[in-house]
Scaffold this motif. Structure first.
Motif, short mmCIF file in Angstrom:
data_model
loop_
_atom_site.label_atom_id
_atom_site.label_comp_id
_atom_site.label_asym_id
_atom_site.label_seq_id
_atom_site.Cartn_x
_atom_site.Cartn_y
_atom_site.Cartn_z
N PRO A 159 77.19 39.73 -33.50
CA PRO A 159 77.35 40.70 -32.42
C PRO A 159 78.38 40.18 -31.44
O PRO A 159 78.56 38.97 -31.32
N GLU A 160 79.06 41.10 -30.76
CA GLU A 160 80.10 40.68 -29.81
C GLU A 160 79.51 39.79 -28.74
O GLU A 160 80.12 38.85 -28.29
N SER A 161 78.31 40.10 -28.32
CA SER A 161 77.66 39.31 -27.30
C SER A 161 76.17 39.57 -27.39
O SER A 161 75.75 40.67 -27.70
N THR A 162 75.39 38.54 -27.11
CA THR A 162 73.95 38.76 -27.09
C THR A 162 73.52 39.26 -25.72
O THR A 162 72.36 39.53 -25.51
N VAL A 163 74.45 39.39 -24.80
CA VAL A 163 74.12 39.89 -23.46
C VAL A 163 74.20 41.41 -23.49
O VAL A 163 75.27 41.98 -23.70
N THR A 164 73.06 42.07 -23.32
CA THR A 164 73.02 43.52 -23.32
C THR A 164 73.61 44.04 -22.01
O THR A 164 73.69 43.30 -21.03
N PRO A 165 74.02 45.31 -21.98
CA PRO A 165 74.61 45.85 -20.75
C PRO A 165 73.70 45.67 -19.53
O PRO A 165 74.18 45.32 -18.46
N SER A 166 72.42 45.90 -19.68
CA SER A 166 71.53 45.75 -18.52
C SER A 166 71.46 44.28 -18.10
O SER A 166 71.39 43.99 -16.91
N ARG A 167 71.49 43.37 -19.06
CA ARG A 167 71.49 41.95 -18.74
C ARG A 167 72.80 41.58 -18.06
O ARG A 167 72.82 40.78 -17.13
N SER A 168 73.90 42.15 -18.52
CA SER A 168 75.20 41.88 -17.92
C SER A 168 75.21 42.31 -16.46
O SER A 168 75.74 41.60 -15.61
N GLU A 169 74.62 43.47 -16.19
CA GLU A 169 74.54 43.95 -14.80
C GLU A 169 73.70 43.00 -13.96
O GLU A 169 74.04 42.71 -12.81
N GLN A 170 72.60 42.49 -14.52
CA GLN A 170 71.75 41.55 -13.80
C GLN A 170 72.53 40.28 -13.49
O GLN A 170 72.45 39.74 -12.38
N ILE A 171 73.29 39.81 -14.47
CA ILE A 171 74.07 38.58 -14.28
C ILE A 171 75.14 38.80 -13.22
O ILE A 171 75.34 37.96 -12.34
N ASP A 172 75.83 39.95 -13.28
CA ASP A 172 76.86 40.26 -12.28
C ASP A 172 76.25 40.31 -10.88
O ASP A 172 76.82 39.78 -9.92
N SER A 173 75.09 40.92 -10.77
CA SER A 173 74.41 41.02 -9.48
C SER A 173 74.00 39.64 -8.97
O SER A 173 74.20 39.32 -7.79
N GLU A 174 73.47 38.83 -9.86
CA GLU A 174 73.05 37.48 -9.46
C GLU A 174 74.26 36.63 -9.07
O GLU A 174 74.20 35.85 -8.11
N LEU A 175 75.36 36.78 -9.80
CA LEU A 175 76.58 36.06 -9.49
C LEU A 175 77.10 36.46 -8.11
O LEU A 175 77.48 35.59 -7.31
N ALA A 176 77.09 37.74 -7.82
CA ALA A 176 77.53 38.22 -6.50
C ALA A 176 76.65 37.66 -5.39
O ALA A 176 77.14 37.26 -4.33
N GLU A 177 75.34 37.60 -5.64
CA GLU A 177 74.41 37.04 -4.65
C GLU A 177 74.70 35.56 -4.41
O GLU A 177 74.70 35.09 -3.27
N LEU A 178 74.96 34.81 -5.47
CA LEU A 178 75.29 33.40 -5.33
C LEU A 178 76.59 33.21 -4.53
O LEU A 178 76.69 32.31 -3.71
N LYS A 179 77.57 34.07 -4.78
CA LYS A 179 78.83 33.98 -4.04
C LYS A 179 78.60 34.25 -2.56
O LYS A 179 79.19 33.58 -1.71
N ARG A 180 77.73 35.23 -2.25
CA ARG A 180 77.40 35.50 -0.85
C ARG A 180 76.73 34.28 -0.21
O ARG A 180 77.02 33.93 0.93
N GLU A 181 75.82 33.66 -0.94
CA GLU A 181 75.13 32.48 -0.42
C GLU A 181 76.11 31.33 -0.13
O GLU A 181 75.94 30.59 0.82
N LEU A 182 77.12 31.22 -0.98
CA LEU A 182 78.11 30.15 -0.82
C LEU A 182 79.24 30.56 0.13
O LEU A 182 80.14 29.75 0.38
N GLY A 183 79.21 31.79 0.62
CA GLY A 183 80.24 32.25 1.55
C GLY A 183 81.56 32.52 0.90
O GLY A 183 82.61 32.39 1.55
N GLN A 184 81.56 32.86 -0.37
CA GLN A 184 82.83 33.11 -1.08
C GLN A 184 83.16 34.57 -1.09
O GLN A 184 82.48 35.45 -1.17
#
Length: 184
Positions: A159-184
């Motif tokens: 498969p192209e990726s084992t990350v499903t679209p909903s999982r990808s959205e979760q990861i993107d959201s979590e990544l954005a939250e981490l960037k906010r926490e780090l002030g980036q």
């Protein structure tokens, strides 16, 4: 040798422990990955079936709700025309449909729970397979073997990726939250 008799065996396995006593860890990890892929394919089928069942029950619930409305309207119309007996019959039918709907609502809740459980298991299997693939790369690099896939592994489409679209959205959201926490 089969490593896994149930999908939960895949989720709970300790790859390091399985490979410690193997004569050929690289061959063993390839077999483990092949079994995991089979399990993942079965889990995908189960999730699709559960999702389909949930949707079918939801559609039936919606149809019953429409019938309840229709029988209530029929009762109103019968009363407006002065036919109390027909209004009573319509309300009896409405009550029967409401009873059927109540049973379907329980089935729907069970179908939702089943789909959610199977989806959680699928995600755990995907994570375990990703771990096994990382372990395979690690073992082949330690052995100094090229990481190019063998013919057997290359024959099975990945498969192209084992990350499903909903999982990808979760990861993107979590990544954005981490960037906010780090002030980036």
């Amino acid at each position: 040798m089969s490593y896994f008799s149930r999908l939960t065996d895949i989720v709970t396995c300790n790859l390091t422990h399985l490979l410690e006593n193997a004569d050929d860890p690289i061959q063993e990890i390839e077999q483990i990955i092949a079994e995991m892929k089979e399990g993942l394919a079965g889990a995908n089928r189960s999730v699709k079936t559960a999702t389909s069942n949930e949707r079918a029950i939801q559609q039936e619930l919606e149809e019953h709700q429409q019938q309840i409305f229709q029988w209530k309207e029929a009762a109103k119309n019968a009363l407006a025309m002065g036919d109390e007996a027909e209004a009573r019959n319509s309300l009896v039918r409405k009550q029967e449909i409401e009873d059927l709907k109540a049973g379907l609502e329980q089935q729907h809740r069970a179908a939702v729970a089943t789909r959610e459980h199977l989806t959680t298991t699928l995600h755990a299997l995907e994570a375990r397979l990703a771990e096994a693939r990382r372990k395979q790369v690690e073992l082949t690099q330690q052995a100094g073997i090229s990481t190019a896939p063998t013919e057997e592994v290359a024959a099975a489409p990945e498969p192209e990726s084992t990350v499903t679209p909903s999982r990808s959205e979760q990861i993107d959201s979590e990544l954005a939250e981490l960037k906010r926490e780090l002030g980036q």
